[in-house]
Design an enzyme around this catalytic site. Structure first.
Site, mmCIF file in Angstrom:
data_model
loop_
_atom_site.group_PDB
_atom_site.id
_atom_site.type_symbol
_atom_site.label_atom_id
_atom_site.label_comp_id
_atom_site.label_asym_id
_atom_site.label_seq_id
_atom_site.Cartn_x
_atom_site.Cartn_y
_atom_site.Cartn_z
ATOM 1 C CG ASP A 127 -2.167 0.594 0.960
ATOM 2 O OD1 ASP A 127 -2.403 1.424 -0.086
ATOM 3 O OD2 ASP A 127 -2.953 0.100 1.656
ATOM 4 C CG ASP A 184 -9.387 2.415 -0.574
ATOM 5 O OD1 ASP A 184 -8.343 2.221 -1.331
ATOM 6 O OD2 ASP A 184 -9.275 2.205 0.659
HETATM 7 C C1 GLA Z 1 -6.050 1.423 1.602
HETATM 8 C C2 GLA Z 1 -5.894 0.468 0.285
HETATM 9 C C3 GLA Z 1 -7.287 -0.549 0.701
HETATM 10 C C4 GLA Z 1 -6.787 -1.200 1.969
HETATM 11 C C5 GLA Z 1 -6.645 -0.195 3.216
HETATM 12 C C6 GLA Z 1 -6.153 -0.772 4.466
HETATM 13 O O1 GLA Z 1 -7.073 2.291 1.607
HETATM 14 O O2 GLA Z 1 -6.182 1.178 -0.748
HETATM 15 O O3 GLA Z 1 -7.147 -1.369 -0.391
HETATM 16 O O4 GLA Z 1 -5.605 -1.960 1.862
HETATM 17 O O5 GLA Z 1 -5.871 0.763 2.895
HETATM 18 O O6 GLA Z 1 -5.877 -0.032 5.415
#
Ligand code: GLA
Length: 376
Positions: A127, A184
């Site tokens: 990430d 996301d």
């Molecule tokens: C980010 C990523 C998500 C998930 C969260 C976890 O937002 O884009 O897919 O992995 O972190 O905290």
């Protein structure tokens, strides 16, 4: 070579967030096998954020699995998953802390890669939260990629920098096998459609070994769970989502609770025809038909063996008639070649067409066809 075709699996985040445990992961691995997901092609069982203690081990400097959530440690869990013929994925972050505030791999890339390899990890989702201003995005993904390679273990590198710095232009070359290209997803039609439209221009970098990841699927969540938002996606919209992910050649990472998905969602996620399009061995990226707009995109994906997939999307709120003239498919009437068409969702055979295909596409819906070239 790993990730010859888009990786398929399941990830904890969409439904479970920080509510994860050894028990959940083992039960999900069981469900992958018993409910037919493994046989449909799903392989990776991935633990997302929130699996470790809040600090590294003071003496060894290593990441430590939270003993309350994972009392048997990660190696034992990996062994369980492997014994089922599945693969094990875990999560870290290129910044100094993960998105949920846990320790992550900035300046610890090589020691963490060694730890993951020792545990039997087969995929690392990586990430981008809490990334220092002074550091270089591309270089840090490269560093983890090299760290994983140096372990000698085949580990899918699932980079997740949300599209920062146009990753479709460089993630393949620095060694990633998949890269998240958007913010996301949440379990709403608006979120899914936004991702779909935003990635229409960025699909053509897809090829064997590295794929544009449109995020974990929300199919079957029905508003429940970590990224649920109160039942705002309909079953028809889930079909649109899954069909687009398949056409786009995205990795297929399920995000619902697959132990208990409704029957329609399970059937959709295991639809052999749609998965066949996604997993086609030639891995050609889909292209958008001439002159079609972002509200009504028509996508074409050439498949092996003289076949193609043709998908008509209607992202607006009213039913719409859409048309695909065959000269725009490279099939002028004078070619003497037509397309034998089958409607993938209904199974209806349309016979051979050689002029065009005009169809009504329902609001927020998709019509998707398999075509085979026939010399007349
Ligand atoms: C980010 C990523 C998500 C998930 C969260 C976890 O937002 O884009 O897919 O992995 O972190 O905290």
């Amino acid at each position: 070579m790993i990730a010859q075709t888009p990786p398929m699996g399941w990830n904890t985040w969409n439904t479970f967030g920080h509510n994860i445990s050894d028990k959940l992961i083992r039960e999900t691995a069981d469900a992958m096998v018993e409910l037919g997901y493994r046989d449909a092609g799903y392989e990776y069982v991935v633990i997302d954020d929130c699996w470790s203690l809040m600090e590294r081990d003071y003496t060894t400097g290593r990441l430590v699995p939270d003993p309350e959530k994972f009392p048997h440690g990660m190696k034992s869990l990996a062994d369980y998953i492997h014994a089922k013929g599945l693969k094990f994925g875990i999560y870290s972050c290129a910044g100094v802390r993960t998105c949920a505030g846990y320790p992550s791999s900035f300046d610890h890339e090589y020691e963490d890669a060694r730890t993951f390899a020792e545990w039997g990890v087969d995929l690392l989702k990586y990430d981008f939260c809490n990334f220092p201003n002074y550091a270089n995005n591309k270089n840090r993904y490269l560093t983890m990629s090299m760290a994983l390679r140096s372990t000698g273990r085949e580990i899918v590198f699932s980079a997740c920098n949300w599209g920062r710095g146009e990753p479709w232009n460089w993630m393949r070359s620095i060694g990633a096998h998949m890269y998240r290209s958007t913010h996301d997803i949440n379990d709403s039609y608006a979120s899914m459609a936004d991702i779909l439209v935003s990635q229409l221009p960025n699909l053509n970098a897809n090829a064997a070994g590295c794929f544009n990841d449109l995020d974990m699927l929300t199919v079957g969540m029905h508003g429940e769970g970590n990224v649920g938002c109160g039942s705002c996606t309909t079953p028809e919209e889930y079909v649109t989502e899954f069909a687009f992910w398949c056409m786009a050649g995205s990795p297929l990472m399920m995000g619902g609770d697959i132990r208990s998905l409704d029957e329609a969602s399970r059937r959709l996620l295991q639809d052999r025809e749609l998965i066949r399009i996604n997993q086609d061995a030639e891995c050609r990226p889909a292209y958008q038909a001439n002159g079609t707009t972002k509200d009504f995109p028509i996508l074409i994906k050439l498949l092996e063996g003289g076949e193609l997939a043709l998908a008509f999307f209607n992202l607006k709120d009213a039913d719409r008639r859409l048309e695909m003239p065959f000269p725009d498919l490279g099939l002028p009437y004078a070619s003497g070649v037509g397309l034998e068409l089958t409607d993938i969702l209904s199974g209806e055979r349309l016979g051979i067409r050689r002029d065009d295909l005009r169809i009504i596409v329902p609001a927020h819906g998709v019509r998707i066809f398999r075509g085979r070239l026939i010399t007349l």
